[in-house]
Design a protein around this motif. Structure first.
Motif, mmCIF file in Angstrom:
data_model
loop_
_atom_site.group_PDB
_atom_site.id
_atom_site.type_symbol
_atom_site.label_atom_id
_atom_site.label_comp_id
_atom_site.label_asym_id
_atom_site.label_seq_id
_atom_site.Cartn_x
_atom_site.Cartn_y
_atom_site.Cartn_z
ATOM 1 N N ARG A 17 -21.171 -45.521 25.506
ATOM 2 C CA ARG A 17 -20.061 -46.351 25.043
ATOM 3 C C ARG A 17 -19.393 -45.762 23.805
ATOM 4 N NH1 ARG A 17 -20.217 -52.849 24.075
ATOM 5 N NH2 ARG A 17 -18.049 -53.047 23.478
ATOM 6 N N PHE B 276 -16.064 -43.876 24.069
ATOM 7 C CA PHE B 276 -15.088 -44.517 24.936
ATOM 8 C C PHE B 276 -14.447 -45.709 24.241
ATOM 9 C CE2 PHE B 276 -14.065 -47.591 28.329
ATOM 10 C CZ PHE B 276 -13.145 -46.825 29.024
ATOM 11 N N ASN B 277 -13.135 -45.802 24.258
ATOM 12 C CA ASN B 277 -12.398 -46.946 23.705
ATOM 13 C C ASN B 277 -12.106 -47.934 24.830
ATOM 14 O OD1 ASN B 277 -12.293 -45.961 21.076
ATOM 15 N ND2 ASN B 277 -10.519 -44.686 21.568
ATOM 16 N N ILE B 278 -12.582 -49.146 24.681
ATOM 17 C CA ILE B 278 -12.365 -50.175 25.688
ATOM 18 C C ILE B 278 -10.929 -50.669 25.584
ATOM 19 C CG2 ILE B 278 -13.072 -52.454 26.498
ATOM 20 C CD1 ILE B 278 -15.830 -51.843 25.274
ATOM 21 N N PRO B 279 -10.181 -50.659 26.692
ATOM 22 C CA PRO B 279 -8.802 -51.161 26.657
ATOM 23 C C PRO B 279 -8.750 -52.630 26.238
ATOM 24 C CG PRO B 279 -9.224 -49.978 28.709
ATOM 25 C CD PRO B 279 -10.539 -50.133 28.008
ATOM 26 N N ASP B 280 -7.713 -53.000 25.495
ATOM 27 C CA ASP B 280 -7.540 -54.393 25.056
ATOM 28 C C ASP B 280 -7.487 -55.329 26.258
ATOM 29 O OD1 ASP B 280 -7.475 -53.621 22.429
ATOM 30 O OD2 ASP B 280 -5.280 -53.526 22.316
#
Length: 118
Positions: free
Chosen positions: A14, A17-21
């Motif tokens: 994780r 990785f940038n979690i999308p809004d």
């Protein structure tokens, strides 16, 4: 892991990785791919197994049923499919029952959807 439109788009640590809004986040200790039931009558036999109309896995009018197809008796709305999907089974190989010496064609189906595809 990031899943979009039913397909895995990213799998890995994780941290990078940038979690999308707006993406819902679920937490799990282990994630596995869907399981495959390689020998099933799900979708052909009903959840309660009480009525003859609920039992399409066997055709007992003749031992030779080579011309029959599982696709014709498959019910994609069968509650048993939801139950096994909740247990992790995402694909089944539906087969005719054991009552026929020559039983006809089997079929491979997903455990979700509104109608089977050819």
């Amino acid at each position: 892991m990031l899943v979009e439109d039913g397909k895995v788009k990213y799998a890995g640590p994780r941290a990078p990785f940038n979690i999308p809004d707006g993406t819902p986040v679920l937490t799990a200790a282990v994630v596995t791919p869907g399981l495959i039931d390689a020998h099933s009558v799900m979708g052909l036999s009903g959840a309660l197994n009480l009525k003859k109309a609920d039992q399409d896995q066997d055709e007992t009018s003749d031992p030779n049923q080579a011309d029959l197809r599982v696709l014709d008796g498959f019910n994609p709305n069968e509650p048993l499919l939801q139950f096994i999907r909740e247990q992790g089974v995402t694909v089944i190989h539906a087969l005719p029952g054991r009552a026929n010496v020559i039983a006809g064609q089997s079929g491979i189906f997903r455990t979700h959807g509104q109608r089977p595809r050819r």
